[in-house]
Design a protein around this motif. Structure first.
Motif, PDB file in Angstrom:
ATOM      1  N   MET A  82       5.347  24.873 -33.998  1.00 19.38           N
ATOM      2  CA  MET A  82       5.192  24.478 -32.606  1.00 19.38           C
ATOM      3  C   MET A  82       6.558  24.491 -31.934  1.00 19.38           C
ATOM      4  SD  MET A  82       2.741  22.276 -30.857  1.00 19.38           S
ATOM      5  CE  MET A  82       2.792  21.696 -29.210  1.00 19.38           C
ATOM      6  N   CYS A  83       6.576  24.928 -30.732  1.00 21.06           N
ATOM      7  CA  CYS A  83       7.808  24.993 -29.960  1.00 21.06           C
ATOM      8  C   CYS A  83       8.283  23.570 -29.640  1.00 21.06           C
ATOM      9  CB  CYS A  83       7.553  25.775 -28.672  1.00 21.06           C
ATOM     10  SG  CYS A  83       9.016  26.018 -27.690  1.00 21.06           S
ATOM     11  N   ARG A  84       9.517  23.273 -29.943  1.00 21.87           N
ATOM     12  CA  ARG A  84      10.037  21.918 -29.713  1.00 21.87           C
ATOM     13  C   ARG A  84      10.062  21.540 -28.241  1.00 21.87           C
ATOM     14  NH1 ARG A  84      15.133  21.939 -33.751  1.00 21.87           N
ATOM     15  NH2 ARG A  84      13.945  21.776 -35.666  1.00 21.87           N
ATOM     16  N   ASN A  85      10.095  22.525 -27.348  1.00 21.84           N
ATOM     17  CA  ASN A  85      10.160  22.237 -25.922  1.00 21.84           C
ATOM     18  C   ASN A  85       8.817  21.841 -25.330  1.00 21.84           C
ATOM     19  OD1 ASN A  85      12.870  22.812 -25.913  1.00 21.84           O
ATOM     20  ND2 ASN A  85      12.571  24.939 -25.371  1.00 21.84           N
ATOM     21  N   ILE A  86       7.740  22.042 -26.072  1.00 20.85           N
ATOM     22  CA  ILE A  86       6.430  21.652 -25.580  1.00 20.85           C
ATOM     23  C   ILE A  86       6.189  20.208 -26.002  1.00 20.85           C
ATOM     24  CG2 ILE A  86       3.950  22.100 -25.622  1.00 20.85           C
ATOM     25  CD1 ILE A  86       4.622  25.035 -26.178  1.00 20.85           C
ATOM     26  N   LYS A  87       6.078  19.333 -25.039  1.00 21.87           N
ATOM     27  CA  LYS A  87       5.949  17.904 -25.299  1.00 21.87           C
ATOM     28  C   LYS A  87       4.487  17.469 -25.299  1.00 21.87           C
ATOM     29  CE  LYS A  87      10.426  17.465 -24.901  1.00 21.87           C
ATOM     30  NZ  LYS A  87      11.090  18.142 -25.944  1.00 21.87           N
ATOM     31  N   THR A  88       4.198  16.427 -26.057  1.00 23.23           N
ATOM     32  CA  THR A  88       2.877  15.810 -26.026  1.00 23.23           C
ATOM     33  C   THR A  88       2.688  15.178 -24.653  1.00 23.23           C
ATOM     34  OG1 THR A  88       2.958  15.355 -28.382  1.00 23.23           O
ATOM     35  CG2 THR A  88       1.405  14.055 -27.075  1.00 23.23           C
ATOM     36  N   LEU A  89       1.547  15.445 -24.030  1.00 15.66           N
ATOM     37  CA  LEU A  89       1.294  14.929 -22.685  1.00 15.66           C
ATOM     38  C   LEU A  89       0.112  13.969 -22.632  1.00 15.66           C
ATOM     39  CD1 LEU A  89       1.810  18.230 -20.643  1.00 15.66           C
ATOM     40  CD2 LEU A  89       3.443  16.368 -21.028  1.00 15.66           C
ATOM     41  N   HIS A  90      -0.596  13.832 -23.730  1.00 19.08           N
ATOM     42  CA  HIS A  90      -1.790  12.986 -23.758  1.00 19.08           C
ATOM     43  C   HIS A  90      -1.430  11.523 -24.013  1.00 19.08           C
ATOM     44  CE1 HIS A  90      -5.729  11.455 -24.619  1.00 19.08           C
ATOM     45  NE2 HIS A  90      -5.411  11.187 -25.864  1.00 19.08           N
ATOM     46  N   ASN A  91      -2.156  10.640 -23.354  1.00 13.04           N
ATOM     47  CA  ASN A  91      -2.104   9.192 -23.573  1.00 13.04           C
ATOM     48  C   ASN A  91      -0.768   8.574 -23.194  1.00 13.04           C
ATOM     49  OD1 ASN A  91      -3.306   6.765 -24.253  1.00 13.04           O
ATOM     50  ND2 ASN A  91      -2.602   6.847 -26.359  1.00 13.04           N
ATOM     51  N   PHE A  92      -0.277   8.934 -22.018  1.00 17.17           N
ATOM     52  CA  PHE A  92       0.923   8.312 -21.475  1.00 17.17           C
ATOM     53  C   PHE A  92       0.576   7.559 -20.202  1.00 17.17           C
ATOM     54  CE2 PHE A  92       3.279  11.309 -24.092  1.00 17.17           C
ATOM     55  CZ  PHE A  92       4.333  10.517 -24.513  1.00 17.17           C
ATOM     56  N   GLU A  93       1.368   6.559 -19.934  1.00 16.21           N
ATOM     57  CA  GLU A  93       1.237   5.821 -18.689  1.00 16.21           C
ATOM     58  C   GLU A  93       2.572   5.909 -17.981  1.00 16.21           C
ATOM     59  OE1 GLU A  93      -0.643   4.396 -15.805  1.00 16.21           O
ATOM     60  OE2 GLU A  93      -1.772   4.558 -17.663  1.00 16.21           O
ATOM     61  N   PRO A  94       2.669   6.480 -16.801  1.00 16.83           N
ATOM     62  CA  PRO A  94       1.604   7.137 -16.039  1.00 16.83           C
ATOM     63  C   PRO A  94       1.207   8.473 -16.680  1.00 16.83           C
ATOM     64  CG  PRO A  94       3.702   7.391 -14.904  1.00 16.83           C
ATOM     65  CD  PRO A  94       3.964   6.519 -16.103  1.00 16.83           C
ATOM     66  N   PRO A  95       0.026   8.966 -16.317  1.00 10.60           N
ATOM     67  CA  PRO A  95      -0.464  10.220 -16.901  1.00 10.60           C
ATOM     68  C   PRO A  95       0.436  11.413 -16.579  1.00 10.60           C
ATOM     69  CG  PRO A  95      -2.200   9.094 -15.675  1.00 10.60           C
ATOM     70  CD  PRO A  95      -0.915   8.374 -15.372  1.00 10.60           C
ATOM     71  N   ALA A  96       0.252  12.469 -17.336  1.00  7.10           N
ATOM     72  CA  ALA A  96       1.037  13.692 -17.141  1.00  7.10           C
ATOM     73  C   ALA A  96       0.860  14.227 -15.724  1.00  7.10           C
ATOM     74  CB  ALA A  96       0.600  14.750 -18.148  1.00  7.10           C
ATOM     75  N   THR A  97       1.960  14.698 -15.167  1.00  4.47           N
ATOM     76  CA  THR A  97       1.923  15.271 -13.823  1.00  4.47           C
ATOM     77  C   THR A  97       1.564  16.753 -13.905  1.00  4.47           C
ATOM     78  OG1 THR A  97       4.244  15.936 -13.859  1.00  4.47           O
ATOM     79  CG2 THR A  97       3.753  13.699 -13.061  1.00  4.47           C
ATOM     80  N   GLU A  98       1.214  17.317 -12.779  1.00  5.33           N
ATOM     81  CA  GLU A  98       0.928  18.762 -12.726  1.00  5.33           C
ATOM     82  C   GLU A  98       2.163  19.568 -13.111  1.00  5.33           C
ATOM     83  OE1 GLU A  98      -2.111  20.086 -12.441  1.00  5.33           O
ATOM     84  OE2 GLU A  98      -2.773  18.005 -12.349  1.00  5.33           O
ATOM     85  N   GLU A  99       3.339  19.098 -12.713  1.00  6.12           N
ATOM     86  CA  GLU A  99       4.574  19.804 -13.051  1.00  6.12           C
ATOM     87  C   GLU A  99       4.804  19.802 -14.565  1.00  6.12           C
ATOM     88  OE1 GLU A  99       9.303  19.987 -11.958  1.00  6.12           O
ATOM     89  OE2 GLU A  99       8.228  18.124 -11.570  1.00  6.12           O
ATOM     90  N   GLU A 100       4.583  18.671 -15.220  1.00  8.24           N
ATOM     91  CA  GLU A 100       4.753  18.605 -16.676  1.00  8.24           C
ATOM     92  C   GLU A 100       3.790  19.551 -17.385  1.00  8.24           C
ATOM     93  OE1 GLU A 100       6.136  14.109 -17.717  1.00  8.24           O
ATOM     94  OE2 GLU A 100       4.131  14.334 -16.859  1.00  8.24           O
TER      95      GLU A 100
END
Length: 95
Positions: free
Chosen positions: A1-19
């Motif tokens: 997996m590419c290290r630059n791709i971050k986990t975006l699920h289950n964060f507060e606040p939720p992932a933005t469209e830009e992320e």
């Protein structure tokens, strides 16, 4: 997996469209092998990024979990600590 791709699920606040867009861009770059596509491939590249973004948003919005949302600041601190440890280890192996 590419290290630059971050986990975006289950964060507060939720992932933005830009992320989501930036993660999708990294994913398509990794798959295609292009950091910047040629003019001949630009439309296909952009279309793929948009389709991956849409699929990623749908996935993130429909995933369920019983775990409490993660705090972005806490996760960033952990990531910096892992990075510092990884690079400290690399330097000590060279000497």
């Amino acid at each position: 997996m590419c290290r630059n791709i971050k986990t975006l699920h289950n964060f507060e606040p939720p992932a933005t469209e830009e992320e989501i867009y930036l993660s999708s861009l990294q994913f398509v770059r990794k798959l295609s092998g292009f950091a910047q596509p040629s003019k001949a491939n630009e439309a296909a590249f952009d279309r793929a990024v948009n389709q991956v973004s849409k699929a990623a948003r749908e996935l993130i919005d429909t995933l369920v979990t019983n775990a409490p949302p993660r705090d972005r600041e806490v996760e960033a601190i952990k990531a910096r600590a892992r990075s510092a440890e990884r690079f400290r280890s690399d330097v000590s192996q060279r000497t």
